[in-house]
Design an enzyme around this catalytic site. Sequence first.
Site, PDB file in Angstrom:
ATOM      1  N   GLY A   8      61.819  68.910   5.527  1.00  0.00           N
ATOM      2  CA  GLY A   8      61.740  69.241   4.107  1.00  0.00           C
ATOM      3  C   GLY A   8      60.315  69.217   3.606  1.00  0.00           C
ATOM      4  N   VAL A  15      58.007  66.368   4.966  1.00  0.00           N
ATOM      5  CA  VAL A  15      58.945  65.383   5.504  1.00  0.00           C
ATOM      6  C   VAL A  15      59.390  65.787   6.910  1.00  0.00           C
ATOM      7  CG1 VAL A  15      61.107  64.130   5.098  1.00  0.00           C
ATOM      8  CG2 VAL A  15      59.730  64.881   3.149  1.00  0.00           C
ATOM      9  N   GLY A 127      70.575  62.382   5.927  1.00  0.00           N
ATOM     10  CA  GLY A 127      71.458  63.543   6.040  1.00  0.00           C
ATOM     11  C   GLY A 127      70.799  64.787   5.468  1.00  0.00           C
ATOM     12  N   ASP A 167      64.651  63.136 -12.049  1.00  0.00           N
ATOM     13  CA  ASP A 167      64.451  64.390 -11.291  1.00  0.00           C
ATOM     14  C   ASP A 167      65.553  64.569 -10.255  1.00  0.00           C
ATOM     15  OD1 ASP A 167      63.175  66.758 -10.698  1.00  0.00           O
ATOM     16  OD2 ASP A 167      61.700  65.855  -9.356  1.00  0.00           O
ATOM     17  N   HIS A 169      67.638  66.694  -9.089  1.00  0.00           N
ATOM     18  CA  HIS A 169      68.163  68.018  -8.745  1.00  0.00           C
ATOM     19  C   HIS A 169      68.791  67.962  -7.356  1.00  0.00           C
ATOM     20  CE1 HIS A 169      64.776  68.787  -6.081  1.00  0.00           C
ATOM     21  NE2 HIS A 169      63.973  68.339  -7.028  1.00  0.00           N
ATOM     22  N   GLY A 171      68.186  69.036  -4.515  1.00  0.00           N
ATOM     23  CA  GLY A 171      67.362  68.772  -3.328  1.00  0.00           C
ATOM     24  C   GLY A 171      67.125  67.281  -3.124  1.00  0.00           C
TER      25      GLY A 171
HETATM   26  N1  LIG Z   1      65.293  60.204   4.088  1.00  0.00           N
HETATM   27  C1  LIG Z   1      65.521  61.509   4.235  1.00  0.00           C
HETATM   28  N2  LIG Z   1      66.485  61.940   5.073  1.00  0.00           N
HETATM   29  C2  LIG Z   1      66.718  63.272   5.227  1.00  0.00           C
HETATM   30  N3  LIG Z   1      66.031  64.240   4.595  1.00  0.00           N
HETATM   31  C3  LIG Z   1      65.060  63.875   3.731  1.00  0.00           C
HETATM   32  C4  LIG Z   1      64.755  62.498   3.503  1.00  0.00           C
HETATM   33  N4  LIG Z   1      63.750  62.434   2.614  1.00  0.00           N
HETATM   34  C5  LIG Z   1      63.440  63.702   2.295  1.00  0.00           C
HETATM   35  N5  LIG Z   1      64.214  64.593   2.966  1.00  0.00           N
HETATM   36  C6  LIG Z   1      64.155  66.070   2.879  1.00  0.00           C
HETATM   37  O1  LIG Z   1      62.843  66.444   2.464  1.00  0.00           O
HETATM   38  C7  LIG Z   1      62.892  67.120   1.183  1.00  0.00           C
HETATM   39  C8  LIG Z   1      61.659  66.716   0.361  1.00  0.00           C
HETATM   40  O2  LIG Z   1      61.632  65.297   0.178  1.00  0.00           O
HETATM   41  P1  LIG Z   1      61.326  64.621  -1.224  1.00  0.00           P
HETATM   42  O3  LIG Z   1      62.266  65.193  -2.218  1.00  0.00           O
HETATM   43  O4  LIG Z   1      61.302  63.152  -1.059  1.00  0.00           O
HETATM   44  O5  LIG Z   1      59.853  65.074  -1.461  1.00  0.00           O
HETATM   45  P2  LIG Z   1      59.175  66.025  -2.525  1.00  0.00           P
HETATM   46  O6  LIG Z   1      60.167  66.913  -3.162  1.00  0.00           O
HETATM   47  O7  LIG Z   1      57.992  66.532  -1.832  1.00  0.00           O
HETATM   48  O8  LIG Z   1      58.709  65.013  -3.558  1.00  0.00           O
HETATM   49  P3  LIG Z   1      57.667  65.249  -4.670  1.00  0.00           P
HETATM   50  O9  LIG Z   1      58.515  65.595  -5.850  1.00  0.00           O
HETATM   51  O10 LIG Z   1      57.020  63.905  -4.686  1.00  0.00           O
HETATM   52  O11 LIG Z   1      56.738  66.366  -4.272  1.00  0.00           O
HETATM   53  C9  LIG Z   1      64.230  66.715   0.575  1.00  0.00           C
HETATM   54  O12 LIG Z   1      64.716  67.681  -0.328  1.00  0.00           O
HETATM   55  C10 LIG Z   1      65.112  66.589   1.810  1.00  0.00           C
HETATM   56  O13 LIG Z   1      65.586  67.852   2.222  1.00  0.00           O
HETATM   57 MG   LIG Z   2      62.255  66.416  -3.866  1.00  0.00          MG
END
Ligand SMILES: Nc1ncnc2c1ncn2[C@@H]1O[C@H](COP(=O)(O)OP(=O)(O)OP(=O)(O)O)[C@@H](O)[C@H]1O
Ligand SMILES: [Mg+2]
Length: 314
Positions: A8, A15, A127, A167, A169, A171
């Site tokens: 992600g 991620v 997941g 937040d 949503h 995702g």
């Molecule tokens: N612990 C986890 N297990 C599985 N998938 C994850 C996990 N953490 C994050 N993901 C995947 O990575 C994506 C991005 O992670 P996250 O939402 O934490 O970061 P972000 O959207 O970059 O946050 P920010 O808003 O700080 O930029 C998630 O939508 C999910 O698909």
């Molecule tokens: Mg996110």
Amino acid sequence: MKQCVKIGEGTFGEVFSTTNASGDTVALKIIPVEGSDKVNGEEQKTFGEILHEIIISKELSSLKEKQHNQTHGFIGLNDLHCVQGCYPPDFLNAWDNFNWKKGSENDRPDFFEKDQFFIILEFEFGGVDLENSNGTLMSLLVAKSILHQVTVALAVAEQELQFEHRDLHWGNVLVKTTKQKKGSFLLNGAAHSLETKGVLVRIIDYSLSRLEIDDLTVSCDISKDEELFMGQGDYQFDIYRLMRQENGNNWSNYHPHTNVLWLHYLCSKLLSMKYRGSGGRGAKDMREELTRFYDNVLQYSSATEALRNCPMFQ
Ligand SMILES: Nc1ncnc2c1ncn2[C@@H]1O[C@H](COP(=O)(O)OP(=O)(O)OP(=O)(O)O)[C@@H](O)[C@H]1O
Ligand SMILES: [Mg+2]
């Protein structure tokens, strides 16, 4: 690094999943900090700015061990690292594979200098997020359990930490399958359980979240983030404006109704998703029940009130 797969991305983080020393699958959220290179068009966060997300991740992860208000609904934080250097080749390969298969909105992270710092949050693997689960979930019965599990997690965190996610949503809601039939939680000392319907929910991504620990408020001041309030084309973007209307653009105060706004949004998403099973005879009733929830939930002042009073959760 074993079986490193990009799973992600967001503006500030990449991620990846991998296997840790104990053989468990984990998710690594990797965030560049303190550098002068712009990343994905944005300035890098400072250590100070990232601290907020670290503290909240740790507090919510700890809710699974509490004796009074307990939930497993927030992602487990296993470990935290600060590393220095450029992106390792295994991670760039994983980044490229994701880009070929799904396409990325981010810059390829190959431009960092040797002195670049990164914060790595090591989370439990939670997941697949709801946005990427569209068409794979079995039925609206599962959708109802997901909504119940999210409401429980928010309610428990409201009671223990005066928490608002801000937040939530689709995702940021993860689901994974389980053989466990029931999930348990504690709300103000009372033990309860719910039916999992074969899925466990984990809430993630606290970059806008707010909570209190011993009268100290941890929050993110988004009052001047004009872009965040200008989005169009999905109910998600209305929610940021609705939250601002409710708190008068003061983001440190506690307004748990913002959690209810996100439950309303999530219910609309779950109703609009495709399901694998036809749903059988119960499907129509379930759609009606979720629609009633959608029509009524906004009257409750918090997730706690919704959990206590919504007929769907009784
Ligand atoms: N612990 C986890 N297990 C599985 N998938 C994850 C996990 N953490 C994050 N993901 C995947 O990575 C994506 C991005 O992670 P996250 O939402 O934490 O970061 P972000 O959207 O970059 O946050 P920010 O808003 O700080 O930029 C998630 O939508 C999910 O698909
Ligand atoms: Mg996110």
